[in-house]
Scaffold this motif. Structure first.
Motif: not given
Length: 156
Positions: A92, A95-99, A149, A112-113
């Motif tokens: 988090a 700033g990595i977005t979860l798939d 969370q 994620l990627r």
């Protein structure tokens, strides 16, 4: 005596070795055990390597297009919820977005990627005594909502 196979490591082609090392070392928590100009090996717990990264055929390359064959994702097992929460906090913060994320009954997993577009699963197994089973004893895995969370809140 019966023997069975185990998975030893995954070796990934990457476009930028330093960028890939930063992801797997600084975010996922693996240690660099050996590195050259074109390859790196990372492990955990003193093991020689769980992850190999190389630019031998992929320096500055783009990820394969969607809809093609190849590795779907590699999965990395963390020992408990607190450890998974720690790595999710680093994900988090980066700033990595979860798939996606799921409670599979047997495990809690997030998807994620990596910087090269490779799929990554970060998970922890639940105790085997808690695994859901059918009346015949076979696993009855599920795909339920996971409160990411709540796991992050367990990070020390």
């Amino acid at each position: 005596m019966t023997s069975h196979p185990t998975v030893g490591h995954v070796h990934l082609r990457v476009a930028d070795l330093d960028r890939a090392i930063a992801f797997y070392r600084d975010i996922l928590g693996f240690d660099v055990t050996q590195q050259s100009a074109t390859a790196a090996f990372l492990g955990a717990g003193g093991y020689h390597h769980h992850i190999g990264l190389n630019t031998w055929d992929s320096l500055n390359a783009s990820p394969p297009p969607a809809g093609h064959t190849g590795l779907y994702h590699s999965a990395f097992l963390y020992p408990d919820r607190a450890s998974l929460g720690t790595v999710l906090c680093r994900v988090a913060a980066a700033g990595i977005t979860l798939d996606g994320a799921a409670d599979h009954g047997v495990s809690e997993a997030v998807y994620l990627r990596d910087p090269d577009g490779n799929g990554v699963e970060l998970y922890r197994d639940k105790p085997q005594a808690e695994w859901p089973r059918n009346p015949d004893g076979k696993l009855a895995m599920i795909n339920a909502r996971l409160d990411v969370q709540a796991i992050m809140d367990e990070a020390p």
